[in-house]
Design a protein around this motif. Structure first.
Motif, mmCIF file in Angstrom:
data_model
loop_
_atom_site.group_PDB
_atom_site.id
_atom_site.type_symbol
_atom_site.label_atom_id
_atom_site.label_comp_id
_atom_site.label_asym_id
_atom_site.label_seq_id
_atom_site.Cartn_x
_atom_site.Cartn_y
_atom_site.Cartn_z
ATOM 1 N N ASP A 74 -28.141 -65.509 -7.402
ATOM 2 C CA ASP A 74 -28.918 -64.436 -6.873
ATOM 3 C C ASP A 74 -29.770 -65.178 -5.677
ATOM 4 O OD1 ASP A 74 -28.343 -62.548 -8.226
ATOM 5 O OD2 ASP A 74 -30.093 -62.522 -9.539
ATOM 6 N N PRO A 75 -30.156 -64.381 -4.677
ATOM 7 C CA PRO A 75 -31.079 -64.946 -3.638
ATOM 8 C C PRO A 75 -32.507 -65.289 -3.992
ATOM 9 C CG PRO A 75 -30.112 -62.686 -3.008
ATOM 10 C CD PRO A 75 -29.700 -62.856 -4.394
ATOM 11 N N ARG A 76 -33.060 -66.333 -3.782
ATOM 12 C CA ARG A 76 -34.273 -66.997 -4.102
ATOM 13 C C ARG A 76 -35.323 -66.976 -3.248
ATOM 14 N NH1 ARG A 76 -34.129 -72.237 -7.951
ATOM 15 N NH2 ARG A 76 -35.581 -70.964 -9.233
ATOM 16 N N ILE A 77 -34.789 -67.158 -1.739
ATOM 17 C CA ILE A 77 -35.770 -67.073 -0.800
ATOM 18 C C ILE A 77 -35.205 -66.345 0.413
ATOM 19 C CG2 ILE A 77 -36.718 -68.903 1.023
ATOM 20 C CD1 ILE A 77 -36.605 -70.917 -1.057
ATOM 21 N N LEU A 78 -36.199 -65.414 0.993
ATOM 22 C CA LEU A 78 -35.510 -64.805 2.227
ATOM 23 C C LEU A 78 -36.448 -64.958 3.422
ATOM 24 C CD1 LEU A 78 -33.839 -62.317 3.207
ATOM 25 C CD2 LEU A 78 -36.055 -60.746 2.441
ATOM 26 N N THR A 79 -35.804 -65.153 4.477
ATOM 27 C CA THR A 79 -36.388 -65.113 5.761
ATOM 28 C C THR A 79 -36.199 -63.977 6.695
ATOM 29 O OG1 THR A 79 -36.557 -67.671 5.451
ATOM 30 C CG2 THR A 79 -36.604 -66.531 7.865
ATOM 31 N N ILE A 80 -37.004 -63.441 7.060
ATOM 32 C CA ILE A 80 -36.899 -62.299 8.098
ATOM 33 C C ILE A 80 -37.546 -62.331 9.444
ATOM 34 C CG2 ILE A 80 -36.399 -60.728 6.202
ATOM 35 C CD1 ILE A 80 -39.395 -59.579 6.212
ATOM 36 N N PRO A 81 -37.059 -61.745 10.530
ATOM 37 C CA PRO A 81 -37.933 -61.550 11.697
ATOM 38 C C PRO A 81 -39.077 -60.771 11.603
ATOM 39 C CG PRO A 81 -35.985 -60.021 11.826
ATOM 40 C CD PRO A 81 -35.805 -60.848 10.626
#
Length: 90
Positions: A74-81
């Motif tokens: 699963d995704p653990r870390i998310l980076t968004i603009p």
């Protein structure tokens, strides 16, 4: 930036095996080509089971949906603009 994460449960348990390339979860970067600032958020890991994480910045309104399966990949870390750095969002 304040990022809210809401889990939308699909009501299903995972059926497939996890991707062995990501035994400790994935890092998702939705801002790879962003010319503005970015923000990073640790996600609840692993997800409770199959579903979607709805991610929303409460300051600029940027939102995204990430599918999850309650598995080690699963995704653990998310980076968004950060849209607040764009002129029309100021």
């Amino acid at each position: 930036m304040t990022i809210d994460v809401v889990f939308l449960d699909s009501g299903r348990d995972p059926q497939c095996k996890p991707d062995q390339k990501y035994p400790d979860g994935m890092t998702i970067n939705l801002a790879k080509h962003a010319s503005q600032e970015t923000c990073t958020k640790n996600l609840p890991y692993p997800a409770p089971r199959c579903g979607i994480y709805m991610v929303t910045c409460t300051i600029c309104g940027y939102s995204a949906a990430l599918t999850v399966a309650g598995r080690p990949d699963d995704p653990r870390i998310l980076t968004i603009p950060c849209k607040s750095k764009i002129k029309q969002c100021l």
